[in-house]
Design an enzyme around this catalytic site. Structure first.
Site, PDB file in Angstrom:
ATOM      1  N   ASP A  67      27.478  47.505  29.730  1.00  0.00           N
ATOM      2  CA  ASP A  67      28.675  48.071  30.364  1.00  0.00           C
ATOM      3  C   ASP A  67      28.716  49.593  30.267  1.00  0.00           C
ATOM      4  O   ASP A  67      27.906  50.208  29.547  1.00  0.00           O
ATOM      5  CB  ASP A  67      29.958  47.461  29.757  1.00  0.00           C
ATOM      6  CG  ASP A  67      29.903  47.357  28.229  1.00  0.00           C
ATOM      7  OD1 ASP A  67      29.079  48.058  27.609  1.00  0.00           O
ATOM      8  OD2 ASP A  67      30.688  46.584  27.658  1.00  0.00           O
ATOM      9  N   ASN A 136      39.638  40.820  20.738  1.00  0.00           N
ATOM     10  CA  ASN A 136      40.288  39.891  21.679  1.00  0.00           C
ATOM     11  C   ASN A 136      39.304  38.867  22.251  1.00  0.00           C
ATOM     12  O   ASN A 136      39.629  38.143  23.186  1.00  0.00           O
ATOM     13  CB  ASN A 136      40.960  40.669  22.818  1.00  0.00           C
ATOM     14  CG  ASN A 136      39.953  41.396  23.714  1.00  0.00           C
ATOM     15  OD1 ASN A 136      38.758  41.381  23.438  1.00  0.00           O
ATOM     16  ND2 ASN A 136      40.434  42.030  24.764  1.00  0.00           N
ATOM     17  N   HIS A 138      36.380  39.539  23.742  1.00  0.00           N
ATOM     18  CA  HIS A 138      35.566  39.945  24.900  1.00  0.00           C
ATOM     19  C   HIS A 138      34.088  40.078  24.529  1.00  0.00           C
ATOM     20  O   HIS A 138      33.738  40.339  23.383  1.00  0.00           O
ATOM     21  CB  HIS A 138      36.112  41.223  25.565  1.00  0.00           C
ATOM     22  CG  HIS A 138      35.876  42.504  24.832  1.00  0.00           C
ATOM     23  ND1 HIS A 138      36.650  43.624  25.035  1.00  0.00           N
ATOM     24  CD2 HIS A 138      34.943  42.882  23.909  1.00  0.00           C
ATOM     25  CE1 HIS A 138      36.201  44.605  24.281  1.00  0.00           C
ATOM     26  NE2 HIS A 138      35.178  44.187  23.588  1.00  0.00           N
ATOM     27  N   GLU A 143      37.009  40.816  29.629  1.00  0.00           N
ATOM     28  CA  GLU A 143      38.257  40.637  28.897  1.00  0.00           C
ATOM     29  C   GLU A 143      38.789  39.210  29.104  1.00  0.00           C
ATOM     30  O   GLU A 143      38.380  38.536  30.057  1.00  0.00           O
ATOM     31  CB  GLU A 143      39.288  41.650  29.422  1.00  0.00           C
ATOM     32  CG  GLU A 143      38.854  43.119  29.298  1.00  0.00           C
ATOM     33  CD  GLU A 143      38.968  43.667  27.882  1.00  0.00           C
ATOM     34  OE1 GLU A 143      38.711  42.930  26.911  1.00  0.00           O
ATOM     35  OE2 GLU A 143      39.316  44.860  27.740  1.00  0.00           O
TER      36      GLU A 143
END
Ligand code: PGA
Length: 240
Positions: A67, A136, A138, A143
């Site tokens: 990313d 979280n 990811h 996400e």
């Protein structure tokens, strides 16, 4: 999944490095998917040391990073381009033309994302993809969402990710969006090496390994991968 719970992040870095080293010795022109963040730094140092000592070479290796932030110059100290070069690529014998990261400043985002996935395919696919996990759940910047993503795409970052990563940025300078490999692209890797360390990852690790497979916990998809090695230290394993 093969789960390895080790005492320390240093032990994980060595064992994970063994996997990458074995691959590049077996297939010198292999394709690695790399990840950014604090977690993989020890692994990159270990691999760079092994390269320096002549044990392994990256001269024919091709890499694709997971990313990159949108709207951040690649020269910015927080771009993943800079991160990868400072922490790894500048310390090994890889050829710059074999290094790929998504271009977070691409004018035609859709065309760029498509081309990124094509480039991975044309290189022969990912032999090993390295992954960390967000608090979280990811992976890459996938996400929590209603559905698992497919190919590389532009994502709006969640408040939780912005909170975790904004420590690296001046106030309010953290980008709100990023380009990320999609879940299908990640899952297409022949092998996955996943690393999570520290107590702040314990809840995500528990949900990922012991919860159901759901796009609300993107890392849970790894339960379905045919060859995923999950490295966690004692602290990250503390809620299992
Ligand atoms: P970290 O990030 O290694 O900095 O904790 C991991 C991630 O967000 O995937």
């Amino acid at each position: 999944m093969r789960i390895r719970i080790l005492d320390t992040p240093e032990q994980i870095a060595k064992e994970a490095a063994d996997i990458f080293a074995a691959e590049v010795k077996k297939k010198p022109d292999c394709v690695f998917g790399f990840a950014t963040g604090a977690t993989p730094v020890l692994l990159y140092t270990e691999l760079a040391d092994r390269c320096k000592s002549g044990d392994i070479s990256f001269k024919d290796v091709t890499t694709f990073n997971l990313d990159e932030y949108c709207d951040l110059p690649v020269s910015d100290k927080n771009s993943y381009y800079t991160f990868m070069h400072e922490n790894f690529f500048n310390k090994i014998d890889i050829k710059e033309e074999n290094v790929h990261l998504p271009d977070g400043n691409a004018k035609d985002v859709e065309a760029h994302c498509k081309a990124y996935d094509e480039a991975i395919k044309n290189a022969g696919g990912l032999d090993i993809q390295l992954l960390g996990v967000g608090t979280n759940g990811h992976i890459g910047f996938n996400e929590p969402a209603k559905e698992f993503s497919k190919g590389t795409f532009k994502v709006e970052l969640t408040e939780s990710t912005i909170k975790s990563n904004s420590i690296y940025f001046d106030e309010n300078q953290m980008p709100r969006s990023a380009l990320t490999m999609g879940i299908d692209t990640i899952m297409s890797a022949e092998k996955i090496v996943f690393i999570a360390t520290g107590e702040n990852k314990a809840d995500a690790v528990r949900k990922m390994l012991q919860g159901k497979v759901t796009p609300l916990v993107p890392a849970s998809i790894l339960q379905k991968h045919k060859d995923a090695v999950i490295f966690i230290d004692k602290a990250a394993a503390s809620m299992l």
